[in-house]
Design a protein around this motif. Structure first.
Motif, mmCIF file in Angstrom:
data_model
loop_
_atom_site.group_PDB
_atom_site.id
_atom_site.type_symbol
_atom_site.label_atom_id
_atom_site.label_comp_id
_atom_site.label_asym_id
_atom_site.label_seq_id
_atom_site.Cartn_x
_atom_site.Cartn_y
_atom_site.Cartn_z
ATOM 1 N N GLU A 1 -78.204 -109.024 28.066
ATOM 2 C CA GLU A 1 -78.852 -110.300 28.418
ATOM 3 C C GLU A 1 -77.842 -111.024 29.425
ATOM 4 O O GLU A 1 -76.851 -110.757 29.567
ATOM 5 N N HIS B 1 -75.920 -113.668 18.508
ATOM 6 C CA HIS B 1 -77.004 -113.220 19.220
ATOM 7 C C HIS B 1 -78.326 -113.686 18.284
ATOM 8 O O HIS B 1 -78.366 -113.493 17.144
ATOM 9 N N CYS C 1 -88.661 -117.231 20.949
ATOM 10 C CA CYS C 1 -87.898 -118.098 20.453
ATOM 11 C C CYS C 1 -88.542 -119.540 21.016
ATOM 12 O O CYS C 1 -88.099 -119.434 22.049
ATOM 13 N N GLY D 1 -76.773 -118.831 20.204
ATOM 14 C CA GLY D 1 -77.285 -117.441 20.948
ATOM 15 C C GLY D 1 -76.642 -117.448 22.189
ATOM 16 O O GLY D 1 -75.719 -118.091 22.563
ATOM 17 N N VAL E 1 -76.145 -106.703 23.084
ATOM 18 C CA VAL E 1 -76.259 -107.936 22.248
ATOM 19 C C VAL E 1 -75.789 -107.575 21.058
ATOM 20 O O VAL E 1 -75.567 -108.653 20.259
ATOM 21 N N SER E 2 -76.119 -106.200 20.335
ATOM 22 C CA SER E 2 -75.564 -106.066 19.269
ATOM 23 C C SER E 2 -74.139 -106.302 18.720
ATOM 24 O O SER E 2 -73.925 -106.599 17.665
ATOM 25 N N SER F 1 -84.399 -105.920 23.159
ATOM 26 C CA SER F 1 -83.633 -106.300 24.186
ATOM 27 C C SER F 1 -82.114 -105.778 23.801
ATOM 28 O O SER F 1 -81.760 -105.938 22.674
ATOM 29 N N GLN F 2 -81.402 -105.342 24.790
ATOM 30 C CA GLN F 2 -80.113 -104.655 24.935
ATOM 31 C C GLN F 2 -79.000 -105.527 25.521
ATOM 32 O O GLN F 2 -77.897 -105.553 24.916
ATOM 33 N N TYR G 1 -81.962 -112.536 17.393
ATOM 34 C CA TYR G 1 -83.049 -111.477 17.797
ATOM 35 C C TYR G 1 -84.221 -112.101 17.919
ATOM 36 O O TYR G 1 -84.949 -112.504 17.102
ATOM 37 N N CYS G 2 -84.765 -111.968 19.206
ATOM 38 C CA CYS G 2 -86.188 -112.252 19.354
ATOM 39 C C CYS G 2 -87.062 -110.940 19.553
ATOM 40 O O CYS G 2 -88.190 -110.798 18.997
ATOM 41 N N ASP G 3 -86.405 -109.939 20.194
ATOM 42 C CA ASP G 3 -87.197 -108.709 20.403
ATOM 43 C C ASP G 3 -86.162 -107.751 20.266
ATOM 44 O O ASP G 3 -85.139 -107.919 21.041
ATOM 45 N N ALA G 4 -86.230 -106.659 19.411
ATOM 46 C CA ALA G 4 -85.274 -105.788 19.254
ATOM 47 C C ALA G 4 -85.167 -104.714 20.382
ATOM 48 O O ALA G 4 -84.085 -104.175 20.447
#
Ligand code: HEC
Length: 273
Positions: free
Chosen positions: A116, A106, A75, A83, A100-101, A113-114, A108-111
């Motif tokens: 951060e 949050h 992003c 975020g 992150v879910s 990513s779990q 979402y830039c890249d699914a």
């Protein structure tokens, strides 16, 4: 290419000590922010297992803008407070989000990513990374403390000439200004800014009477969207209130405030430093 050593440590304290040592090695003799940030993200990205992104977002005076990084495109701009990155910058606190879910905010830039970790960087000279209105510092840096007192005294001696931006909005604006809205936890503005909008200089609650609706609207909207004028508790008062205001509230308040008369003939009291 610069060679960094593979990190052999298995426990975290030793691993981070080794990383820090390698980072210091990379920075020796170099003060360029972009160069060091780029090399540092590459070091982190390649040294730590299971990372899909490592990099920097830099504050441009208004929002965060992506800087040097390793990983997939990210992003570009993130508003303060949005975020995990925007939250870290606004609160000046490290954010460690394991899943992150479950993060309410949050982006979402890249699914893939779990988790951060975001660490806010603060200038070593103590200057705030979140300056007061960003267009002003070049002007007020040139002023001595005496100049500021003199200007303050001059403005306090002026009488404001109210107008009205939109008559239809004045009534809902007045209700919010005088009573707030308990159901939405919005305090009455007059509790701090006084009934005629003259403010309370002793408590550093500024005068609102005489401000243009456009200015009031833009200021409240910026706070609503996550901006703040500083990092101390005082600077969090308005952002906290403004997040509870919707666009209609803001327009109504702006119209009402533009029409506020400071009591005729009695200029606002000068602030005593
Ligand atoms: C608890 C006290 C408090 C309440 C209640 C409060 N304010 Fe404020 N207001 C402040 C403070 C403190 C500042 C200065 C902001 C800073 O330094 O970060 C401020 C600044 C402002 C400014 C900017 C003025 C300028 O000259 O730039 C506006 C506009 C404003 N408030 C509108 C409102 C409105 C509208 C409400 C009601 C919904 C409200 N305030 C309720 C404390 C308060």
């Amino acid at each position: 290419m610069l060679h960094t050593q593979a990190i052999s440590a298995t426990d975290k304290p030793t691993l981070y000590a080794e990383l820090a040592q390698q980072a210091r090695g990379l920075f020796v003799g170099e003060r360029n922010l972009i160069a060091n940030a780029a090399n540092f993200s590459a070091l982190i990205y390649h040294a730590l297992p299971q990372l899909n992104w490592a990099g920097f977002y830099l504050f441009d005076g208004t929002e965060l803008v992506v800087g040097p990084f390793q990983g997939k495109p990210a992003c570009i701009r993130i508003a303060l407070g949005r975020g995990v990155c925007g939250t870290a910058a606004q609160q000046r606190q490290t954010q460690l989000v394991r899943d992150v879910s479950t993060h309410p905010n949050h982006i979402y830039c890249d699914a893939a990513s779990q988790s951060e970790i975001v660490v806010p960087l603060i200038h070593a000279d103590g200057s705030p990374p979140l300056p007061r209105p960003p267009h002003l510092p070049p002007i007020y840096h040139a002023l001595s403390v005496q100049d500021m007192h003199d200007l303050g005294a001059y403005f306090a001696s002026q009488t404001s000439r109210p107008g009205v931006a939109d008559q239809a909005l004045v009534e809902p604006g007045e209700t919010l200004f005088r009573q707030g809205d308990a159901t939405r936890d919005i305090p009455a503005c007059m509790a701090c800014h006084s009934i005629d909008g003259r403010g309370n200089p002793g408590a550093m609650y500024p005068q609102l009477a005489g401000q243009h609706a456009q200015y009031i609207e833009a200021t409240l909207k910026a706070w609503h969207d996550g901006a703040s004028w500083g990092t101390d508790a005082h600077s969090q008062i308005m952002p906290t209130i403004a997040t509870k205001l919707d666009a209609k509230d803001i327009a109504a308040l702006a119209s009402y405030i533009e029409g506020l008369h400071a009591v005729e003939g009695t200029p606002a009291a000068a602030a005593t430093p």
